[in-house]
Design a protein around this motif. Structure first.
Motif, PDB file in Angstrom:
ATOM      1  N   GLY A  18     -84.674 -55.398 -83.835  1.00  0.00           N
ATOM      2  CA  GLY A  18     -84.177 -54.525 -82.521  1.00  0.00           C
ATOM      3  C   GLY A  18     -83.340 -55.524 -82.110  1.00  0.00           C
ATOM      4  O   GLY A  18     -82.488 -55.293 -81.414  1.00  0.00           O
ATOM      5  N   ASP A  19     -83.960 -57.356 -81.321  1.00  0.00           N
ATOM      6  CA  ASP A  19     -82.585 -57.360 -80.722  1.00  0.00           C
ATOM      7  C   ASP A  19     -81.681 -57.685 -81.257  1.00  0.00           C
ATOM      8  O   ASP A  19     -80.718 -57.765 -80.909  1.00  0.00           O
ATOM      9  N   TYR A  20     -81.599 -58.603 -82.604  1.00  0.00           N
ATOM     10  CA  TYR A  20     -80.379 -58.618 -83.393  1.00  0.00           C
ATOM     11  C   TYR A  20     -79.434 -57.669 -83.391  1.00  0.00           C
ATOM     12  O   TYR A  20     -78.237 -57.697 -83.273  1.00  0.00           O
ATOM     13  N   GLN A  21     -79.844 -55.965 -83.976  1.00  0.00           N
ATOM     14  CA  GLN A  21     -79.378 -55.030 -83.454  1.00  0.00           C
ATOM     15  C   GLN A  21     -78.720 -55.378 -82.246  1.00  0.00           C
ATOM     16  O   GLN A  21     -77.553 -54.919 -82.021  1.00  0.00           O
ATOM     17  N   ARG A  22     -79.229 -55.040 -81.211  1.00  0.00           N
ATOM     18  CA  ARG A  22     -78.427 -55.245 -79.888  1.00  0.00           C
ATOM     19  C   ARG A  22     -77.176 -56.327 -79.300  1.00  0.00           C
ATOM     20  O   ARG A  22     -76.932 -55.908 -78.857  1.00  0.00           O
ATOM     21  N   LEU A  23     -77.746 -57.075 -79.693  1.00  0.00           N
ATOM     22  CA  LEU A  23     -76.255 -58.379 -80.228  1.00  0.00           C
ATOM     23  C   LEU A  23     -75.249 -58.247 -80.454  1.00  0.00           C
ATOM     24  O   LEU A  23     -74.443 -58.055 -80.551  1.00  0.00           O
ATOM     25  N   LEU A  24     -75.751 -57.295 -82.001  1.00  0.00           N
ATOM     26  CA  LEU A  24     -74.630 -56.700 -83.006  1.00  0.00           C
ATOM     27  C   LEU A  24     -73.204 -56.062 -82.057  1.00  0.00           C
ATOM     28  O   LEU A  24     -72.575 -55.970 -82.367  1.00  0.00           O
ATOM     29  N   ARG A  25     -74.257 -55.135 -81.262  1.00  0.00           N
ATOM     30  CA  ARG A  25     -73.674 -53.869 -80.565  1.00  0.00           C
ATOM     31  C   ARG A  25     -72.867 -54.644 -79.698  1.00  0.00           C
ATOM     32  O   ARG A  25     -71.793 -54.229 -79.221  1.00  0.00           O
ATOM     33  N   LEU A  26     -73.332 -55.541 -79.281  1.00  0.00           N
ATOM     34  CA  LEU A  26     -72.965 -55.736 -77.605  1.00  0.00           C
ATOM     35  C   LEU A  26     -71.808 -56.901 -78.347  1.00  0.00           C
ATOM     36  O   LEU A  26     -70.565 -57.098 -77.689  1.00  0.00           O
ATOM     37  N   ARG A  27     -71.869 -57.553 -79.398  1.00  0.00           N
ATOM     38  CA  ARG A  27     -70.385 -58.427 -79.901  1.00  0.00           C
ATOM     39  C   ARG A  27     -69.080 -57.490 -79.673  1.00  0.00           C
ATOM     40  O   ARG A  27     -68.102 -57.521 -80.072  1.00  0.00           O
ATOM     41  N   ARG A  28     -70.115 -56.150 -81.118  1.00  0.00           N
ATOM     42  CA  ARG A  28     -69.090 -55.302 -80.806  1.00  0.00           C
ATOM     43  C   ARG A  28     -68.072 -54.826 -79.811  1.00  0.00           C
ATOM     44  O   ARG A  28     -66.676 -54.144 -79.544  1.00  0.00           O
ATOM     45  N   GLY A  29     -68.530 -54.077 -78.731  1.00  0.00           N
ATOM     46  CA  GLY A  29     -68.501 -53.533 -77.416  1.00  0.00           C
ATOM     47  C   GLY A  29     -67.449 -54.811 -77.173  1.00  0.00           C
ATOM     48  O   GLY A  29     -66.462 -54.763 -76.409  1.00  0.00           O
ATOM     49  N   ARG A  30     -68.016 -56.584 -76.982  1.00  0.00           N
ATOM     50  CA  ARG A  30     -67.074 -57.335 -76.843  1.00  0.00           C
ATOM     51  C   ARG A  30     -66.043 -57.395 -77.167  1.00  0.00           C
ATOM     52  O   ARG A  30     -64.937 -57.491 -76.449  1.00  0.00           O
ATOM     53  N   GLU A  31     -65.471 -57.340 -78.119  1.00  0.00           N
ATOM     54  CA  GLU A  31     -64.676 -57.329 -79.132  1.00  0.00           C
ATOM     55  C   GLU A  31     -63.577 -55.683 -79.107  1.00  0.00           C
ATOM     56  O   GLU A  31     -62.287 -56.165 -78.237  1.00  0.00           O
ATOM     57  N   LEU A  32     -64.298 -54.139 -78.532  1.00  0.00           N
ATOM     58  CA  LEU A  32     -63.153 -53.657 -78.165  1.00  0.00           C
ATOM     59  C   LEU A  32     -63.297 -53.299 -76.948  1.00  0.00           C
ATOM     60  O   LEU A  32     -61.812 -53.401 -76.718  1.00  0.00           O
ATOM     61  N   LEU A  33     -64.017 -54.102 -75.809  1.00  0.00           N
ATOM     62  CA  LEU A  33     -63.383 -54.324 -74.255  1.00  0.00           C
ATOM     63  C   LEU A  33     -62.561 -55.013 -74.799  1.00  0.00           C
ATOM     64  O   LEU A  33     -60.892 -54.937 -73.564  1.00  0.00           O
ATOM     65  N   ALA A  34     -61.866 -56.451 -75.391  1.00  0.00           N
ATOM     66  CA  ALA A  34     -60.492 -57.476 -75.615  1.00  0.00           C
ATOM     67  C   ALA A  34     -59.737 -56.718 -75.851  1.00  0.00           C
ATOM     68  O   ALA A  34     -58.736 -57.104 -75.787  1.00  0.00           O
ATOM     69  N   GLY A  35     -60.214 -55.644 -76.630  1.00  0.00           N
ATOM     70  CA  GLY A  35     -59.056 -54.893 -77.215  1.00  0.00           C
ATOM     71  C   GLY A  35     -58.254 -54.126 -76.408  1.00  0.00           C
ATOM     72  O   GLY A  35     -57.518 -52.701 -76.656  1.00  0.00           O
ATOM     73  N   GLY A  36     -58.824 -53.827 -75.099  1.00  0.00           N
ATOM     74  CA  GLY A  36     -58.414 -52.596 -74.543  1.00  0.00           C
ATOM     75  C   GLY A  36     -59.034 -50.670 -74.345  1.00  0.00           C
ATOM     76  O   GLY A  36     -58.509 -50.341 -73.603  1.00  0.00           O
ATOM     77  N   VAL A  37     -60.216 -50.976 -74.751  1.00  0.00           N
ATOM     78  CA  VAL A  37     -60.509 -49.532 -74.218  1.00  0.00           C
ATOM     79  C   VAL A  37     -61.686 -49.450 -72.960  1.00  0.00           C
ATOM     80  O   VAL A  37     -62.033 -50.716 -72.728  1.00  0.00           O
ATOM     81  N   THR A  38     -61.331 -48.306 -72.660  1.00  0.00           N
ATOM     82  CA  THR A  38     -62.870 -48.034 -71.338  1.00  0.00           C
ATOM     83  C   THR A  38     -63.942 -49.092 -72.506  1.00  0.00           C
ATOM     84  O   THR A  38     -64.202 -48.773 -73.349  1.00  0.00           O
ATOM     85  N   ALA A  39     -65.151 -48.643 -71.089  1.00  0.00           N
ATOM     86  CA  ALA A  39     -66.375 -49.528 -71.308  1.00  0.00           C
ATOM     87  C   ALA A  39     -67.062 -48.262 -71.847  1.00  0.00           C
ATOM     88  O   ALA A  39     -67.784 -48.049 -72.633  1.00  0.00           O
ATOM     89  N   ALA A  40     -66.697 -47.023 -71.679  1.00  0.00           N
ATOM     90  CA  ALA A  40     -67.879 -46.135 -72.044  1.00  0.00           C
ATOM     91  C   ALA A  40     -67.377 -45.848 -73.202  1.00  0.00           C
ATOM     92  O   ALA A  40     -67.667 -45.432 -74.141  1.00  0.00           O
ATOM     93  N   GLN A  41     -65.993 -45.634 -73.662  1.00  0.00           N
ATOM     94  CA  GLN A  41     -65.601 -45.980 -74.989  1.00  0.00           C
ATOM     95  C   GLN A  41     -66.724 -46.944 -76.601  1.00  0.00           C
ATOM     96  O   GLN A  41     -66.861 -47.146 -77.202  1.00  0.00           O
ATOM     97  N   ALA A  42     -66.189 -47.995 -75.726  1.00  0.00           N
ATOM     98  CA  ALA A  42     -66.975 -49.783 -76.034  1.00  0.00           C
ATOM     99  C   ALA A  42     -68.594 -48.902 -76.425  1.00  0.00           C
ATOM    100  O   ALA A  42     -69.399 -49.590 -77.698  1.00  0.00           O
ATOM    101  N   ALA A  43     -68.946 -48.774 -75.092  1.00  0.00           N
ATOM    102  CA  ALA A  43     -70.445 -48.098 -75.493  1.00  0.00           C
ATOM    103  C   ALA A  43     -70.486 -47.703 -76.743  1.00  0.00           C
ATOM    104  O   ALA A  43     -71.680 -47.603 -77.776  1.00  0.00           O
ATOM    105  N   ALA A  44     -70.012 -46.013 -76.422  1.00  0.00           N
ATOM    106  CA  ALA A  44     -70.262 -45.129 -77.685  1.00  0.00           C
ATOM    107  C   ALA A  44     -69.898 -45.466 -79.292  1.00  0.00           C
ATOM    108  O   ALA A  44     -70.654 -45.627 -80.047  1.00  0.00           O
ATOM    109  N   GLU A  45     -68.847 -46.960 -79.351  1.00  0.00           N
ATOM    110  CA  GLU A  45     -68.570 -46.895 -80.648  1.00  0.00           C
ATOM    111  C   GLU A  45     -69.016 -47.823 -80.999  1.00  0.00           C
ATOM    112  O   GLU A  45     -69.196 -48.509 -82.081  1.00  0.00           O
ATOM    113  N   ALA A  46     -70.124 -48.872 -80.038  1.00  0.00           N
ATOM    114  CA  ALA A  46     -71.028 -49.934 -80.571  1.00  0.00           C
ATOM    115  C   ALA A  46     -72.061 -49.289 -80.734  1.00  0.00           C
ATOM    116  O   ALA A  46     -73.212 -50.160 -81.037  1.00  0.00           O
ATOM    117  N   GLY A  47     -72.293 -48.233 -80.282  1.00  0.00           N
ATOM    118  CA  GLY A  47     -73.408 -47.532 -81.117  1.00  0.00           C
ATOM    119  C   GLY A  47     -74.910 -47.890 -79.522  1.00  0.00           C
ATOM    120  O   GLY A  47     -76.038 -47.595 -79.277  1.00  0.00           O
TER     121      GLY A  47
END
Length: 259
Positions: free
Chosen positions: A201-230
């Motif tokens: 579970g911790d590892y899955q959360r880490l993967l989601r955070l990494r994806r969310g960080r990539e999305l933020l760097a790409g310019g999407v909103t925090a709400a979009q990053a949260a949803a797309e990262a899971g």
């Protein structure tokens, strides 16, 4: 349940589950098993299934507590998985316990249940709570099933890791993850932690955070990053992002734009 009472008096009743009251503030008095008891802040009330008890405030300001109920069937299932069917059902002799380890384990379970954590995290915390119950309350010694040999353990953990990488944004049931690894759920938790230093579970959360960080760097909103990262919602994403990276998603995104 998470509540504060001052004038409320519980009538004598019982539950068809193991019930744990985690007293956070004040004190509660109750009668159980022929005796009078008091649970003050920091103590734990432990009721076996069908233990009759009542309850009332023991101080003018009342008391605040959390209540966790774990059904006997869930306990049996976790024990069968963890011990290969050799575990005995726990029996708590004293309804008031000073047990920081069990209290902490149950608090983490309550937080996961009340906070809408992912099913995988809830399952892990349920397993931890039940095994803590048994080790600290069972009437006899409990033998935990042996780990898989080193090489087999690593391969099993790797299979689980690969599935989480493939489907990190989805809710992966614990039983499906264990089936992919070829281990019981309990054995998989131990193997995964041994190989990767964290639970699935911790590892899955880490993967989601990494994806969310990539999305933020790409310019999407925090709400979009949260949803797309899971993540369940933006507040969960925000809270865990700060815990892992020390800055808010917005601060990270602004910094990424200046690079």
């Amino acid at each position: 349940m998470h509540a504060h009472f001052s004038a409320h008096v519980y009538a004598r009743h019982s539950h068809d589950a193991y019930s744990f009251g985690l007293t956070e503030a004040g004190a509660q008095q109750f009668s159980c098993r022929g005796g009078a008891h008091t649970s003050a802040a920091g103590l734990l009330m432990a009721f076996n299934p069908d233990d009759p008890h009542d309850g009332r405030a023991a101080a003018d300001l009342g008391y605040q507590y959390r209540m966790v109920h774990i059904g006997p069937q869930l306990v049996r299932e976790v024990l069968a998985d963890a011990t290969g069917g050799r575990g005995s059902m726990p029996l708590f002799a004293d309804p008031v316990l000073h047990d920081p380890v069990l209290r902490g384990t149950l608090l983490r379970l309550h937080t996961a249940l009340a906070g809408g954590a992912d099913p995988l995290v809830r399952d892990e915390r349920l397993t931890a709570a039940v095994t803590a119950m048994v080790r600290r309350g069972a009437s006899g010694p409990v033998r935990v099933a042996a780990d898989a040999p080193g090489g087999a353990r690593a391969r099993a953990a790797r299979r689980a890791r690969d599935l989480l990488r493939e489907r990190f944004g989805e809710q992966v049931p614990a039983q499906e993850l264990a089936g992919a690894a070829g281990l019981s759920r309990f054995a998989l938790y131990r193997a995964f932690r041994a190989e990767y230093g964290m639970t699935p579970g911790d590892y899955q959360r880490l993967l989601r955070l990494r994806r969310g960080r990539e999305l933020l760097a790409g310019g999407v909103t925090a709400a979009q990053a949260a949803a797309e990262a899971g993540f369940a919602d933006q507040s969960h994403f925000h809270r865990w992002f700060v815990r892992y990276y020390g800055v808010t998603p917005g601060t990270y995104q602004r910094a990424a734009r200046t690079r």
